[in-house]
Design a protein around this motif. Structure first.
Motif, PDB file in Angstrom:
ATOM      1  N   PHE A 156       0.867  -1.178   0.000  1.00 19.30           N
ATOM      2  CA  PHE A 156       0.000   0.000   0.000  1.00 19.30           C
ATOM      3  C   PHE A 156       0.900   1.223   0.000  1.00 19.30           C
ATOM      4  O   PHE A 156       1.996   1.196   0.548  1.00 19.30           O
ATOM      5  CB  PHE A 156      -0.904   0.018   1.238  1.00 19.30           C
ATOM      6  N   SER A 157       0.420   2.293  -0.628  1.00 17.28           N
ATOM      7  CA  SER A 157       1.171   3.549  -0.594  1.00 17.28           C
ATOM      8  C   SER A 157       0.231   4.721  -0.777  1.00 17.28           C
ATOM      9  O   SER A 157      -0.924   4.560  -1.177  1.00 17.28           O
ATOM     10  CB  SER A 157       2.281   3.554  -1.657  1.00 17.28           C
ATOM     11  N   TRP A 158       0.729   5.889  -0.429  1.00 18.85           N
ATOM     12  CA  TRP A 158       0.019   7.145  -0.612  1.00 18.85           C
ATOM     13  C   TRP A 158       0.773   7.975  -1.644  1.00 18.85           C
ATOM     14  O   TRP A 158       1.996   8.163  -1.521  1.00 18.85           O
ATOM     15  CB  TRP A 158      -0.051   7.924   0.701  1.00 18.85           C
ATOM     16  N   LYS A 159       0.094   8.483  -2.665  1.00 14.19           N
ATOM     17  CA  LYS A 159       0.767   9.225  -3.727  1.00 14.19           C
ATOM     18  C   LYS A 159       1.539  10.409  -3.151  1.00 14.19           C
ATOM     19  O   LYS A 159       2.717  10.610  -3.472  1.00 14.19           O
ATOM     20  CB  LYS A 159      -0.242   9.691  -4.771  1.00 14.19           C
ATOM     21  N   PHE A 160       0.881  11.209  -2.327  1.00 17.33           N
ATOM     22  CA  PHE A 160       1.565  12.277  -1.601  1.00 17.33           C
ATOM     23  C   PHE A 160       1.682  11.861  -0.138  1.00 17.33           C
ATOM     24  O   PHE A 160       0.771  11.242   0.421  1.00 17.33           O
ATOM     25  CB  PHE A 160       0.802  13.598  -1.705  1.00 17.33           C
ATOM     26  N   ALA A 161       2.781  12.230   0.477  1.00 14.87           N
ATOM     27  CA  ALA A 161       3.066  11.775   1.829  1.00 14.87           C
ATOM     28  C   ALA A 161       1.994  12.213   2.819  1.00 14.87           C
ATOM     29  O   ALA A 161       1.551  13.363   2.798  1.00 14.87           O
ATOM     30  CB  ALA A 161       4.426  12.319   2.274  1.00 14.87           C
ATOM     31  N   VAL A 162       1.600  11.274   3.684  1.00 18.57           N
ATOM     32  CA  VAL A 162       0.698  11.582   4.800  1.00 18.57           C
ATOM     33  C   VAL A 162       1.394  11.363   6.138  1.00 18.57           C
ATOM     34  O   VAL A 162       0.780  11.521   7.190  1.00 18.57           O
ATOM     35  CB  VAL A 162      -0.598  10.756   4.730  1.00 18.57           C
ATOM     36  N   ALA A 163       2.663  10.978   6.094  1.00 16.58           N
ATOM     37  CA  ALA A 163       3.525  10.881   7.278  1.00 16.58           C
ATOM     38  C   ALA A 163       3.048   9.864   8.301  1.00 16.58           C
ATOM     39  O   ALA A 163       2.755  10.198   9.443  1.00 16.58           O
ATOM     40  CB  ALA A 163       3.695  12.257   7.917  1.00 16.58           C
ATOM     41  N   PRO A 164       2.994   8.563   7.940  1.00 20.98           N
ATOM     42  CA  PRO A 164       2.701   7.553   8.940  1.00 20.98           C
ATOM     43  C   PRO A 164       3.878   7.322   9.876  1.00 20.98           C
ATOM     44  O   PRO A 164       5.006   7.753   9.600  1.00 20.98           O
ATOM     45  CB  PRO A 164       2.416   6.306   8.095  1.00 20.98           C
ATOM     46  N   ASN A 224      -4.126  10.832  -3.266  1.00 18.31           N
ATOM     47  CA  ASN A 224      -4.455  12.152  -2.729  1.00 18.31           C
ATOM     48  C   ASN A 224      -3.840  13.238  -3.607  1.00 18.31           C
ATOM     49  O   ASN A 224      -3.038  12.958  -4.502  1.00 18.31           O
ATOM     50  CB  ASN A 224      -4.015  12.279  -1.267  1.00 18.31           C
ATOM     51  N   SER A 225      -4.228  14.486  -3.370  1.00 19.18           N
ATOM     52  CA  SER A 225      -3.875  15.555  -4.311  1.00 19.18           C
ATOM     53  C   SER A 225      -2.693  16.397  -3.881  1.00 19.18           C
ATOM     54  O   SER A 225      -2.109  17.102  -4.704  1.00 19.18           O
ATOM     55  CB  SER A 225      -5.082  16.469  -4.542  1.00 19.18           C
ATOM     56  N   THR A 226      -2.312  16.317  -2.615  1.00 20.90           N
ATOM     57  CA  THR A 226      -1.145  17.064  -2.145  1.00 20.90           C
ATOM     58  C   THR A 226      -0.723  16.478  -0.805  1.00 20.90           C
ATOM     59  O   THR A 226      -1.399  15.594  -0.248  1.00 20.90           O
ATOM     60  CB  THR A 226      -1.437  18.563  -2.016  1.00 20.90           C
ATOM     61  N   LYS A 227       0.386  16.932  -0.264  1.00 20.48           N
ATOM     62  CA  LYS A 227       0.889  16.383   0.987  1.00 20.48           C
ATOM     63  C   LYS A 227      -0.108  16.572   2.117  1.00 20.48           C
ATOM     64  O   LYS A 227      -0.723  17.621   2.261  1.00 20.48           O
ATOM     65  CB  LYS A 227       2.220  17.033   1.358  1.00 20.48           C
ATOM     66  N   PHE A 228      -0.259  15.505   2.918  1.00 17.12           N
ATOM     67  CA  PHE A 228      -1.101  15.474   4.115  1.00 17.12           C
ATOM     68  C   PHE A 228      -2.587  15.573   3.792  1.00 17.12           C
ATOM     69  O   PHE A 228      -3.402  15.731   4.693  1.00 17.12           O
ATOM     70  CB  PHE A 228      -0.677  16.558   5.114  1.00 17.12           C
ATOM     71  N   ASP A 229      -2.940  15.472   2.513  1.00 17.90           N
ATOM     72  CA  ASP A 229      -4.341  15.426   2.105  1.00 17.90           C
ATOM     73  C   ASP A 229      -4.852  14.002   2.351  1.00 17.90           C
ATOM     74  O   ASP A 229      -4.263  13.036   1.865  1.00 17.90           O
ATOM     75  CB  ASP A 229      -4.445  15.794   0.629  1.00 17.90           C
ATOM     76  N   PRO A 230      -5.963  13.816   3.088  1.00 18.47           N
ATOM     77  CA  PRO A 230      -6.430  12.475   3.424  1.00 18.47           C
ATOM     78  C   PRO A 230      -7.306  11.814   2.369  1.00 18.47           C
ATOM     79  O   PRO A 230      -7.827  10.727   2.602  1.00 18.47           O
ATOM     80  CB  PRO A 230      -7.231  12.725   4.703  1.00 18.47           C
ATOM     81  N   THR A 231      -7.482  12.451   1.216  1.00 18.82           N
ATOM     82  CA  THR A 231      -8.349  11.892   0.187  1.00 18.82           C
ATOM     83  C   THR A 231      -7.967  10.444  -0.128  1.00 18.82           C
ATOM     84  O   THR A 231      -6.794  10.122  -0.297  1.00 18.82           O
ATOM     85  CB  THR A 231      -8.281  12.739  -1.096  1.00 18.82           C
TER      86      THR A 231
END
Length: 505
Positions: free
Chosen positions: A389-397, A456-463
């Motif tokens: 699993f990954s997030w396109k923009f970082a959400v900082a897990p 998601n669309s930008t950093k830290f965006d939870p979409t």
């Protein structure tokens, strides 16, 4: 060059020294919280102990009895029935950025041998030359002294894992298992740093000790640069490289016997033996490599598989199933290799340009998956696999942990929980992942996540992470454990507390 904002955010989060606001919220109009909560109304959260100073990890001794370590004080606190009963140990730590007292693990035979293992960063006198540390390593046994938050007051090999003996009140030094790279101030980059130290340690079902260490800013073979950042015959930094001698042995998951010796069934044991010397000995210690940075390492109690969490720079935070001999891709790949063009586009964009180290520009990232795979440094026996699993923009897990019980309800048994490295309590999410029946993949009913990427669309965006939400308000979650009572325990560095998620109806 623009500032690498993700590095700064995670660094601040890991130190707990600052709170950063965000314009992003899970739902419009949600106000900042004063503490943690979960979304299942059958569950609740209570504070087990508070008033701690930057706690990072815990280890249960009994039902209401545990040790918890503090990043910046170097202290191991003994907590009994929700009260700090005493300080079991006080180490002289360097806690600059993401250093400090970071990890704790009990030996599988703790009931009889009382062995406790700690991952921590020791201190050194300030150097005369800021690019050359004053010491190569700290003495054994560790000496008492003052803590430091000075980036340069650390030995070259300042990260270490030591074994101690618990007598019911205090911890006594027994032996050092390994000393690892810590000092970061190479002349080419020109910036002293103290991040990407990893620090989580776990015993596996095989009774071996697993240690995760980030790249520490190195750009050598274990970062998938076969000839280093500058080409054949050129060192990575003032200490040499790019071969993984002790000064360049970073970006790895290490597997050791409980006394620090190297298991002969490690995936690269034969390859390291053929190489010989210090480099070969380090190759033999590797379970997996190509790690950028991680705050989370956990074994699935149902399958025994190892999982890690990795922080990307500005893009493609990851959740990985880590197999023996895994090459996890950094610096050539973050996220699925099929998305390498997106990885390059984000990291070369004006908003995010840079991969922290100027020695290897993001402009060097491959243009195609085939090109990226062809560049990997493959130790004989290694293999590459995409993250699960990954997030396109970082959400900082941050921390990860499995719930090894049915105490919260059968629907949660065996699930994987993920904390945040965002420091403000209202942003301190808990994600929950289901695993598929074979325990090798992430399961999801959300059609947006069928590709196992949150776009998601930008950093830290939870979409596209909305259906993963389990709770919020936990702050910087640095450890997630199943307690002896079967409940879920979360260590919050920024909250200075340990929280317990329990069933209330």
């Amino acid at each position: 060059m623009p500032v690498n904002r993700h590095h700064i955010l995670v660094g601040i989060a890991a130190t707990g020294l600052g709170l950063m606001a965000s314009s992003h919220r899970w739902t419009a109009g949600v106000l900042a919280q004063t503490g943690p909560s979960v979304f299942d109304h059958n569950l609740a959260v209570r504070t087990v102990v508070s008033g701690l100073t930057q706690p990072t990890s815990m280890a249960f001794l009994g039902a209401s009895d545990f040790l918890v370590v503090e990043k910046s004080t170097g202290q191991v606190k003994h907590v009994v029935n929700g009260v700090v009963a005493g300080t079991a140990l006080d180490l002289a730590v360097n806690s600059a950025s993401e250093r400090g007292l970071l990890g704790i693990a009990l030996h599988p035979g703790f009931a009889s041998n009382h062995f406790v293992y700690l991952y921590w960063t020791c201190t050194a006198p300030p150097p005369v030359d800021p690019t050359m540390p004053s010491l190569r390593e700290c003495a054994d046994p560790p000496q008492p002294g003052a803590d430091s938050s000075n980036l340069l007051e650390v030995p070259l090999l300042g990260n270490r894992v030591d074994r101690f003996v618990w007598n019911g009140l205090t911890l006594t030094y027994d032996r050092n298992l390994i000393k690892l790279h810590a000092f970061q101030n190479d002349a080419t980059n020109g910036v002293a740093r103290g991040n990407h130290n990893g620090g989580v340690i776990r015993f596996g079902p095989d009774r071996k000790l697993y240690i995760i260490l980030g790249d520490n800013g190195r750009r050598g073979q274990l970062q998938n640069l076969v000839n280093g950042p500058f080409g054949p015959g050129q060192p990575d930094d003032q200490f040499g490289g790019p071969e993984p001698d002790a000064a360049h042995f970073t970006g790895v998951i290490i597997r050791l016997n409980d006394d620090g010796s190297t298991p002969t069934d490690n995936p690269f044991h034969a390859a390291g033996a053929r190489m010989g010397g210090e480099v070969g000995a380090n190759i033999q210690r590797i379970f997996a490599y190509g790690v950028r940075n991680s705050f989370g390492l956990a074994f699935d109690p149902l399958s025994g598989h190892l999982w890690d969490q990795q922080n990307g720079d500005d893009s493609f935070d990851e959740m990985n199933l880590v197999e023996p001999g895994s090459n996890l891709g950094w610096v050539q790949i973050m996220g699925p290799v099929a998305r390498v063009a997106q990885f390059k586009a984000i990291e070369t964009s004006p908003a995010f340009f840079g991969l922290q180290q100027v020695r290897w520009s993001p402009e060097n990232i491959a243009n195609t998956p085939a090109e990226a795979l062809s560049r990997l440094f493959m130790i004989p026996g290694a293999h590459y696999s995409d993250p699960e699993f990954s997030w396109k923009f970082a959400v900082a897990p941050a921390a990860i942990g499995f719930l090894n019980s049915r105490a919260l309800g059968p629907q949660y048994a065996g699930d994987l929980f993920v904390g945040a490295s965002r420091p403000t309590l209202d942003e301190g999410y808990l994600f929950r992942f289901n695993l598929t029946g074979n325990r090798r993949k992430i399961g999801t009913d959300d059609p947006r996540l069928e590709d196992r990427v949150a776009d998601n669309s930008t950093k830290f965006d939870p979409t596209e992470s909305e259906t993963l939400r389990f709770g919020t308000g936990f702050g910087v979650g640095t450890d997630i454990q199943t307690g002896p009572n079967g409940n879920l325990f979360v260590v919050s560095l920024s909250g200075g507390a340990v929280y317990e998620v329990y069933r209330n109806r």
